[in-house]
Design an enzyme around this catalytic site. Structure first.
Site, PDB file in Angstrom:
ATOM      1  N   ARG A  60      38.803  43.612  27.625  1.00 14.76           N
ATOM      2  CA  ARG A  60      37.945  44.148  26.781  1.00 14.76           C
ATOM      3  C   ARG A  60      38.556  44.973  25.806  1.00 14.76           C
ATOM      4  NH1 ARG A  60      35.199  40.779  28.980  1.00 14.76           N
ATOM      5  NH2 ARG A  60      33.257  41.484  30.398  1.00 14.76           N
ATOM      6  N   HIS A  93      36.593  36.171  21.691  1.00 14.32           N
ATOM      7  CA  HIS A  93      36.158  36.414  23.169  1.00 14.32           C
ATOM      8  C   HIS A  93      35.685  35.088  23.912  1.00 14.32           C
ATOM      9  CE1 HIS A  93      34.246  39.632  25.934  1.00 14.32           C
ATOM     10  NE2 HIS A  93      34.852  38.532  26.763  1.00 14.32           N
TER      11      HIS A  93
HETATM   12  P1  NDP Z   1      39.088  42.529  39.381  1.00 16.29           P
HETATM   13  O1  NDP Z   1      37.953  43.322  39.656  1.00 16.29           O
HETATM   14  O2  NDP Z   1      39.101  41.091  40.524  1.00 16.29           O
HETATM   15  O3  NDP Z   1      40.707  42.794  39.475  1.00 16.29           O
HETATM   16  C1  NDP Z   1      40.549  44.011  38.568  1.00 16.29           C
HETATM   17  C2  NDP Z   1      42.123  44.658  38.755  1.00 16.29           C
HETATM   18  O4  NDP Z   1      42.312  45.562  38.012  1.00 16.29           O
HETATM   19  C3  NDP Z   1      42.541  44.981  40.233  1.00 16.29           C
HETATM   20  O5  NDP Z   1      43.676  44.461  40.713  1.00 16.29           O
HETATM   21  C4  NDP Z   1      42.282  46.448  40.225  1.00 16.29           C
HETATM   22  O6  NDP Z   1      43.154  46.959  41.112  1.00 16.29           O
HETATM   23  C5  NDP Z   1      42.963  46.598  38.898  1.00 16.29           C
HETATM   24  N1  NDP Z   1      42.694  47.920  38.309  1.00 16.29           N
HETATM   25  C6  NDP Z   1      41.217  48.424  38.204  1.00 16.29           C
HETATM   26  N2  NDP Z   1      41.317  49.712  37.856  1.00 16.29           N
HETATM   27  C7  NDP Z   1      42.601  50.075  37.724  1.00 16.29           C
HETATM   28  C8  NDP Z   1      43.200  51.459  37.494  1.00 16.29           C
HETATM   29  N3  NDP Z   1      42.639  52.221  37.108  1.00 16.29           N
HETATM   30  N4  NDP Z   1      44.746  51.328  37.528  1.00 16.29           N
HETATM   31  C9  NDP Z   1      45.189  50.125  37.899  1.00 16.29           C
HETATM   32  N5  NDP Z   1      44.567  48.793  38.354  1.00 16.29           N
HETATM   33  C10 NDP Z   1      43.354  48.854  38.336  1.00 16.29           C
HETATM   34  O7  NDP Z   1      38.656  41.578  38.169  1.00 16.29           O
HETATM   35  P2  NDP Z   1      38.854  39.934  37.628  1.00 16.29           P
HETATM   36  O8  NDP Z   1      40.075  39.953  37.707  1.00 16.29           O
HETATM   37  O9  NDP Z   1      37.819  39.271  37.931  1.00 16.29           O
HETATM   38  O10 NDP Z   1      38.424  40.493  35.895  1.00 16.29           O
HETATM   39  C11 NDP Z   1      39.077  41.384  35.082  1.00 16.29           C
HETATM   40  C12 NDP Z   1      38.455  41.599  33.889  1.00 16.29           C
HETATM   41  O11 NDP Z   1      38.723  40.562  32.824  1.00 16.29           O
HETATM   42  C13 NDP Z   1      37.088  41.653  33.968  1.00 16.29           C
HETATM   43  O12 NDP Z   1      36.690  42.740  34.450  1.00 16.29           O
HETATM   44  C14 NDP Z   1      36.496  41.485  32.460  1.00 16.29           C
HETATM   45  O13 NDP Z   1      36.566  42.631  31.765  1.00 16.29           O
HETATM   46  C15 NDP Z   1      37.739  40.529  32.128  1.00 16.29           C
HETATM   47  N6  NDP Z   1      37.347  39.111  31.729  1.00 16.29           N
HETATM   48  C16 NDP Z   1      37.528  38.910  30.340  1.00 16.29           C
HETATM   49  C17 NDP Z   1      37.345  37.509  29.752  1.00 16.29           C
HETATM   50  C18 NDP Z   1      37.306  37.088  28.452  1.00 16.29           C
HETATM   51  O14 NDP Z   1      36.953  35.874  28.274  1.00 16.29           O
HETATM   52  N7  NDP Z   1      37.944  37.867  27.639  1.00 16.29           N
HETATM   53  C19 NDP Z   1      36.570  36.574  30.902  1.00 16.29           C
HETATM   54  C20 NDP Z   1      36.415  37.044  32.301  1.00 16.29           C
HETATM   55  C21 NDP Z   1      36.975  38.448  32.573  1.00 16.29           C
HETATM   56  P3  NDP Z   1      42.953  46.856  42.884  1.00 16.29           P
HETATM   57  O15 NDP Z   1      43.020  45.516  43.256  1.00 16.29           O
HETATM   58  O16 NDP Z   1      43.776  47.687  43.356  1.00 16.29           O
HETATM   59  O17 NDP Z   1      41.269  47.122  42.930  1.00 16.29           O
END
Ligand code: NDP
Length: 311
Positions: free
Chosen positions: A226, A274
């Site tokens: 994002r 995007h």
């Molecule tokens: P998930 O919720 O499956 O994974 C998020 C990861 O981020 C987890 O490993 C989580 O840790 C980690 N995380 C969250 N907060 C923190 C923090 N404060 N410190 C450290 N690690 C953190 O999300 P997805 O993989 O499904 O998607 C990720 C993002 O990709 C989406 O939220 C979206 O914004 C973006 N996206 C962008 C697209 C685009 O076309 N540009 C398309 C699709 C998605 P933990 O495992 O410990 O919970």
């Protein structure tokens, strides 16, 4: 069954409806503005719903978000606290993310940015020596649905892979780091930083000067998550002073990106509109349909958003 109200705010409504009708004709999916009995709606399927959506259906229990990221829906103050939000898990996006990041990582690993400069600025014929892929240290911010699959996929190139998440992960062939206390060590060993974090109050502005300046000199940044993760002025400063070699940006604070924004013409920035990964209609409908049926039979489902954590 009671109607399930669909909101996508665009012509893609028809495509989603057609796919639901095809795969789950037994589910009563209706466009939100054609539902007659507002009180009967307990479940919704949404992408960036307007405030009017939540005001219209007082008995909503849960909404399925038609994407992985829920930042837009959580920033909507009209979403009642008791409404559960269920997001797409992968939904065909992991494979697309693997393609997107592989393409740009290879771009830098094989010095395509240097060859472009040699061609466009100097008509200069010079072969760059190829490094061992094990010396190209990729670091993935976020090891969730998308980041963990990317970490596994990238191993086929022989890159040296690490990942950072909130809770500690164990992934074969990946050096894992967790929490704020290990972020510095993770950044210091990363030549190519790949962002796949969700946008939350904690991860907002995480790609800032303090963090990006801890990357080794000559590192690159690829943000496939994002725009809110990135502090634009900090990135520009680190590109302009030579600390960073380049950046690939797919998402922006304001979209479409203003035509006058400095990113468009910057020689070290590659940008895409995007498009890194998009929800696949058939895969996502299959996932949501099965989860809706599970909920209606009082079975548990995965992909529930934790409002406190923001993802
Ligand atoms: P998930 O919720 O499956 O994974 C998020 C990861 O981020 C987890 O490993 C989580 O840790 C980690 N995380 C969250 N907060 C923190 C923090 N404060 N410190 C450290 N690690 C953190 O999300 P997805 O993989 O499904 O998607 C990720 C993002 O990709 C989406 O939220 C979206 O914004 C973006 N996206 C962008 C697209 C685009 O076309 N540009 C398309 C699709 C998605 P933990 O495992 O410990 O919970």
């Amino acid at each position: 069954m009671n109607p399930c109200a669909l909101f996508t705010g665009s012509e893609s409504n028809t495509l989603w409806l057609t796919e639901f009708e095809h795969q789950f004709p037994q589910l009563n999916i209706q466009p939100w503005n054609q539902v007659v009995d507002f009180d009967a709606v307990e479940y919704g399927i949404v992408w960036q719903p307007s405030s009017a959506y939540f005001e219209r259906f007082p008995n909503l229990k849960a909404v399925f978000n038609l994407g992985a990221g829920v930042d837009a829906i959580l920033s909507n103050p009209t979403v009642p606290a008791h409404v559960q939000i269920i997001r797409i898990e992968d939904g065909g996006m992991a494979q697309q993310m693997n393609q997107y990041f592989s393409y740009f990582l290879l771009h830098y690993y094989r010095d395509m940015d240097l060859y472009q400069q040699q061609q466009q600025q100097q008509s200069h014929w010079q072969v760059q020596s190829v490094k061992s892929p094990n010396n190209f240290r990729v670091g993935i911010l976020g090891l969730g649905q998308l980041g963990s699959q990317l970490a596994i996929h990238l191993q086929s190139y022989g890159f040296n892979i690490a990942g950072w998440s909130l809770s500690k992960k164990h992934l074969d062939g990946v050096a894992t780091y967790a929490g704020d206390e290990q972020l510095g060590a993770f950044l210091q060993r990363t030549d190519a930083l790949c962002c796949l974090l969700p946008l939350t109050p904690v991860t907002q502005d995480i790609l800032n000067h303090h963090h990006l300046s801890q990357l080794p000199a000559g590192a690159v940044v690829i943000n496939g998550a994002r725009g809110g993760h990135l502090v634009a002025a900090d990135l520009l400063q680190l590109l302009n002073n030579g600390h960073l070699r380049g950046a690939v940006l797919d998402a922006f604070e304001q979209e479409p990106l203003d035509t006058k924004h400095a990113f468009w013409q910057h020689p070290k920035i590659l940008l895409t509109p995007h498009c890194a990964a998009q929800s696949e209609y058939d895969t996502c409908v299959q996932q949501i349909g099965h989860k809706l049926e599970a909920i209606l039979s009082n079975q548990p489902v995965t992909g529930l958003i934790n409002r406190h954590k923001g993802y």
